[in-house]
Scaffold this motif. Structure first.
Motif, PDB file in Angstrom:
ATOM      1  N   TRP A 113       0.857  -0.962  -0.477  1.00 50.92           N
ATOM      2  CA  TRP A 113      -0.116  -0.091   0.042  1.00 50.92           C
ATOM      3  C   TRP A 113       0.419   1.423  -0.144  1.00 50.92           C
ATOM      4  O   TRP A 113       1.875   1.345   0.620  1.00 50.92           O
ATOM      5  CB  TRP A 113      -1.274   0.131   1.308  1.00 50.92           C
ATOM      6  N   PRO A 114       0.357   2.168  -0.705  1.00 49.13           N
ATOM      7  CA  PRO A 114       1.554   3.096  -1.063  1.00 49.13           C
ATOM      8  C   PRO A 114       1.641   4.021  -0.091  1.00 49.13           C
ATOM      9  O   PRO A 114       2.534   4.840  -0.162  1.00 49.13           O
ATOM     10  CB  PRO A 114       2.037   3.662  -2.610  1.00 49.13           C
ATOM     11  N   HIS A 115       0.172   4.381   0.646  1.00 51.20           N
ATOM     12  CA  HIS A 115      -0.131   5.659   1.539  1.00 51.20           C
ATOM     13  C   HIS A 115       0.624   5.015   3.093  1.00 51.20           C
ATOM     14  O   HIS A 115       0.271   6.320   3.904  1.00 51.20           O
ATOM     15  CB  HIS A 115      -1.465   6.085   1.650  1.00 51.20           C
ATOM     16  N   MET A 116       0.804   3.785   3.132  1.00 52.21           N
ATOM     17  CA  MET A 116       1.007   3.425   3.892  1.00 52.21           C
ATOM     18  C   MET A 116       2.959   3.595   4.223  1.00 52.21           C
ATOM     19  O   MET A 116       3.261   2.546   3.506  1.00 52.21           O
ATOM     20  CB  MET A 116       0.668   1.503   4.745  1.00 52.21           C
ATOM     21  N   THR A 117       3.324   3.404   5.524  1.00 52.07           N
ATOM     22  CA  THR A 117       4.973   2.938   6.000  1.00 52.07           C
ATOM     23  C   THR A 117       5.111   1.667   5.736  1.00 52.07           C
ATOM     24  O   THR A 117       4.369   0.640   5.827  1.00 52.07           O
ATOM     25  CB  THR A 117       5.005   3.997   7.331  1.00 52.07           C
TER      26      THR A 117
ATOM     27  N   VAL B  41       7.084  -7.568  13.909  1.00 51.53           N
ATOM     28  CA  VAL B  41       7.109  -6.271  12.422  1.00 51.53           C
ATOM     29  C   VAL B  41       8.897  -6.718  12.307  1.00 51.53           C
ATOM     30  O   VAL B  41       9.859  -6.047  11.714  1.00 51.53           O
ATOM     31  CB  VAL B  41       6.158  -5.217  12.954  1.00 51.53           C
ATOM     32  N   ARG B  42       9.757  -5.985  13.770  1.00 49.14           N
ATOM     33  CA  ARG B  42      10.464  -6.116  14.071  1.00 49.14           C
ATOM     34  C   ARG B  42      12.010  -7.163  13.552  1.00 49.14           C
ATOM     35  O   ARG B  42      12.741  -7.302  13.276  1.00 49.14           O
ATOM     36  CB  ARG B  42      11.451  -5.186  15.552  1.00 49.14           C
ATOM     37  N   GLU B  43      10.776  -8.061  14.190  1.00 53.13           N
ATOM     38  CA  GLU B  43      11.350  -9.741  13.854  1.00 53.13           C
ATOM     39  C   GLU B  43      12.127  -9.917  12.297  1.00 53.13           C
ATOM     40  O   GLU B  43      12.583  -9.848  11.539  1.00 53.13           O
ATOM     41  CB  GLU B  43      11.060 -10.352  14.049  1.00 53.13           C
ATOM     42  N   VAL B  44      10.631  -9.706  11.568  1.00 54.15           N
ATOM     43  CA  VAL B  44      10.888  -9.740  10.193  1.00 54.15           C
ATOM     44  C   VAL B  44      11.408  -8.804   9.523  1.00 54.15           C
ATOM     45  O   VAL B  44      11.646  -9.559   8.482  1.00 54.15           O
ATOM     46  CB  VAL B  44       9.456 -10.323   9.952  1.00 54.15           C
ATOM     47  N   ALA B  45      11.121  -8.101   9.484  1.00 51.32           N
ATOM     48  CA  ALA B  45      11.829  -6.101   8.725  1.00 51.32           C
ATOM     49  C   ALA B  45      13.293  -6.971   9.283  1.00 51.32           C
ATOM     50  O   ALA B  45      14.320  -6.611   8.567  1.00 51.32           O
ATOM     51  CB  ALA B  45      12.123  -5.305   9.831  1.00 51.32           C
ATOM     52  N   GLY B  46      14.368  -7.624   9.848  1.00 51.23           N
ATOM     53  CA  GLY B  46      15.421  -7.396   9.980  1.00 51.23           C
ATOM     54  C   GLY B  46      16.213  -9.114   9.943  1.00 51.23           C
ATOM     55  O   GLY B  46      16.887  -8.838   9.367  1.00 51.23           O
ATOM     56  N   MET B  47      14.810  -9.634   9.230  1.00 48.10           N
ATOM     57  CA  MET B  47      14.947 -11.062   8.657  1.00 48.10           C
ATOM     58  C   MET B  47      15.506 -10.780   7.352  1.00 48.10           C
ATOM     59  O   MET B  47      16.379 -11.512   6.410  1.00 48.10           O
ATOM     60  CB  MET B  47      13.962 -12.407   8.481  1.00 48.10           C
ATOM     61  N   THR B  48      14.024  -9.775   6.484  1.00 54.67           N
ATOM     62  CA  THR B  48      14.470  -9.094   5.030  1.00 54.67           C
ATOM     63  C   THR B  48      15.454  -8.010   4.734  1.00 54.67           C
ATOM     64  O   THR B  48      15.006  -7.541   3.294  1.00 54.67           O
ATOM     65  CB  THR B  48      12.822  -8.913   4.673  1.00 54.67           C
ATOM     66  N   LYS B  49      15.996  -7.285   6.197  1.00 51.69           N
ATOM     67  CA  LYS B  49      17.400  -6.185   5.801  1.00 51.69           C
ATOM     68  C   LYS B  49      16.788  -4.896   5.396  1.00 51.69           C
ATOM     69  O   LYS B  49      17.254  -4.313   4.409  1.00 51.69           O
ATOM     70  CB  LYS B  49      18.493  -6.864   4.876  1.00 51.69           C
ATOM     71  N   ILE B  50      14.733  -4.635   6.052  1.00 52.08           N
ATOM     72  CA  ILE B  50      14.544  -3.378   6.281  1.00 52.08           C
ATOM     73  C   ILE B  50      14.439  -2.934   7.729  1.00 52.08           C
ATOM     74  O   ILE B  50      13.388  -1.937   6.999  1.00 52.08           O
ATOM     75  CB  ILE B  50      13.017  -3.706   4.711  1.00 52.08           C
TER      76      ILE B  50
ATOM     77  N   GLU C 161      15.819  -0.429   9.328  1.00 50.16           N
ATOM     78  CA  GLU C 161      15.660   0.478   9.199  1.00 50.16           C
ATOM     79  C   GLU C 161      14.783   1.660   8.219  1.00 50.16           C
ATOM     80  O   GLU C 161      14.946   2.794   7.971  1.00 50.16           O
ATOM     81  CB  GLU C 161      17.654   1.390   7.824  1.00 50.16           C
ATOM     82  N   TYR C 162      13.884   1.289   7.263  1.00 46.54           N
ATOM     83  CA  TYR C 162      13.271   1.790   6.398  1.00 46.54           C
ATOM     84  C   TYR C 162      11.837   1.831   6.703  1.00 46.54           C
ATOM     85  O   TYR C 162      10.684   2.427   6.608  1.00 46.54           O
ATOM     86  CB  TYR C 162      13.584   0.799   4.958  1.00 46.54           C
TER      87      TYR C 162
ATOM     88  N   GLY D 186      13.259  -0.742  -5.807  1.00 45.47           N
ATOM     89  CA  GLY D 186      12.632  -2.462  -5.846  1.00 45.47           C
ATOM     90  C   GLY D 186      12.554  -3.099  -5.679  1.00 45.47           C
ATOM     91  O   GLY D 186      11.736  -4.185  -4.790  1.00 45.47           O
ATOM     92  N   GLY D 187      13.354  -3.238  -5.093  1.00 48.02           N
ATOM     93  CA  GLY D 187      14.344  -4.677  -3.937  1.00 48.02           C
ATOM     94  C   GLY D 187      14.162  -4.268  -2.738  1.00 48.02           C
ATOM     95  O   GLY D 187      13.960  -4.958  -2.282  1.00 48.02           O
ATOM     96  N   GLN D 188      14.095  -2.441  -2.499  1.00 50.92           N
ATOM     97  CA  GLN D 188      13.386  -2.923  -0.817  1.00 50.92           C
ATOM     98  C   GLN D 188      12.009  -2.433  -0.659  1.00 50.92           C
ATOM     99  O   GLN D 188      11.582  -3.685   0.276  1.00 50.92           O
ATOM    100  CB  GLN D 188      14.046  -1.206  -0.445  1.00 50.92           C
ATOM    101  N   GLN D 189      11.441  -2.269  -1.872  1.00 48.37           N
ATOM    102  CA  GLN D 189       9.551  -2.464  -1.964  1.00 48.37           C
ATOM    103  C   GLN D 189       9.298  -4.367  -1.972  1.00 48.37           C
ATOM    104  O   GLN D 189       8.340  -4.722  -1.323  1.00 48.37           O
ATOM    105  CB  GLN D 189       9.699  -2.022  -3.327  1.00 48.37           C
ATOM    106  N   GLN D 190      10.217  -4.976  -2.488  1.00 49.32           N
ATOM    107  CA  GLN D 190       9.517  -6.559  -2.514  1.00 49.32           C
ATOM    108  C   GLN D 190      10.482  -7.078  -1.424  1.00 49.32           C
ATOM    109  O   GLN D 190       9.658  -7.972  -0.509  1.00 49.32           O
ATOM    110  CB  GLN D 190      10.916  -7.409  -3.618  1.00 49.32           C
TER     111      GLN D 190
END
Length: 363
Positions: free
Chosen positions: A88-92, A115-124, A126-127, A137-141
């Motif tokens: 969703w483009p309007h959500m962080t 959220v923080r666990e899966v964000a760490g797993m997928t290396k995002i 900091e975003y 594109g890679g970060q969105q994926q």
């Protein structure tokens, strides 16, 4: 995670179009299975039926032994990552990942932990406060993958998730996805038409053609023991070379006779063809199994048409009866256009096919 079983699955569009034709397969717990085939072969339709996004015409879908064929998508406990990410483009990033968890009315602290666990797993990690438009594109994926993992699905579905990325990023994301798959202990079904992608990430590959499964096997099995001419041609870059040859006994030795070569078969290949009762067959030779030889050991000589340097190796092309044949040779010595070379075949890696049925001989 879970097992996924597909039994006699069929999908018809109207009366005449059969997109998926009586497909059966089992995906093991924590397996990374890839559905591979050309456009229109039925792989995405199969995945969409598993997800509940496409109605099943006939057959059954079982997850952990439970029949989910008639259940709506939200009750199947599967997550899907799409080709266009669908975030969703309007959500962080944080809001994208947490959205489905909020719908489950989970505690805020638990949502934050996941959220923080899966964000760490997928290396995002900091975003998390960024919007999708501020990401590559890679970060969105990665966001799409993180969102899918966050709900702890029994089955993780990916529909050509790397096709919108540039070539270099695609290669690095293959490694990332396989690492994420292992970390999440996921049961994953991945759809692609890119055979090099399938070979690099799959535990097993399901090759489809015209709505049917033509072979299931490990990357090594489908490459080295292709079930038919279609698989042998579809898998591999450059693809296999094929020669129509005559099978002839000369004294006590079986020979493959072609207008350009006479190949006496070793005892193992002769035994493999012992029960074959036709005079003609199709010989399949992978490019790396055409070998540079000295004049004494050659079965044929030819003139180099084109040389394609690849850094670690070189691809040499030559012509045979108006057909382009490609071989893979070491990077050194450098081959030259117009040069005469002598060739032989690596006998233990040859494949034989019936030209009528197109099926492999001797398997």
């Amino acid at each position: 995670m879970a097992t996924l079983e597909i039994k006699n699955l069929t999908k018809k569009f109207g009366r005449k179009v059969i997109a998926v034709d009586n497909v059966s397969l089992e995906v093991h717990d924590q397996e990374f299975l890839v559905l591979l085939g050309p456009s229109g072969c039925g792989k995405t339709t199969t995945m969409r039926m598993v997800a509940g996004l496409e109605e099943v015409t006939d057959g059954d879908i079982l997850i952990d032994g439970v029949n989910v064929t008639d259940l709506p998508p939200r009750k199947r406990n599967v997550s899907m990552v799409f080709q266009n990410y669908a975030i969703w483009p309007h959500m962080t990033v944080y809001e994208n990942i947490s959205y489905a968890l909020k719908l489950k009315r989970m505690e805020k602290s638990e949502i934050d932990r996941i959220v923080r666990e899966v964000a760490g797993m997928t290396k995002i990690g900091e975003y998390l406060e960024r919007l999708p438009t501020q990401l590559s594109g890679g970060q969105q994926q990665r966001v799409a993958v993180a969102r899918a993992i966050a709900v702890s699905p029994k089955v993780f579905l990916m529909d050509e998730p790397l096709s919108n990325l540039d070539a270099k990023l695609r290669v690095s994301m293959r490694t990332e996805l396989k690492t994420i798959h292992a970390s999440a202990k996921a049961t994953t079904v991945f759809v692609t038409h890119d055979q090099s992608e399938a070979m690099s990430i799959a535990d097993r590959i399901v090759i489809m053609k015209d709505g049917e499964i033509v072979q299931i096997g490990t990357p090594e099995e489908v490459y080295e023991k292709s079930a038919n001419l279609f698989v042998a041609d579809f898998i591999g870059t450059p693809p296999s070379n094929f020669f129509d040859v005559e099978l002839k006994k000369v004294g006590e030795t079986l020979h493959l006779i072609h207008s350009h070569f006479d190949l006496p078969l070793n005892p193992e290949n002769a035994a493999l063809l012992q029960g074959y009762n036709k005079n003609e067959l199709t010989l399949g030779v992978r490019p790396e199994n055409i070998l540079l030889a000295n004049e004494q050991d050659k079965i044929m000589s030819t003139t180099i048409l084109v040389v394609e340097p690849q850094g670690s190796h070189q691809v040499i092309a030559f012509k045979m009866d108006e057909k382009i044949i490609k071989m893979v040779a070491p990077a050194q010595p450098k081959a030259k256009m117009g040069e005469t070379i002598h060739l032989n075949f690596k006998q233990e890696a040859l494949r034989f096919f019936d030209p009528e049925s197109t099926l492999a001989i001797g398997d």
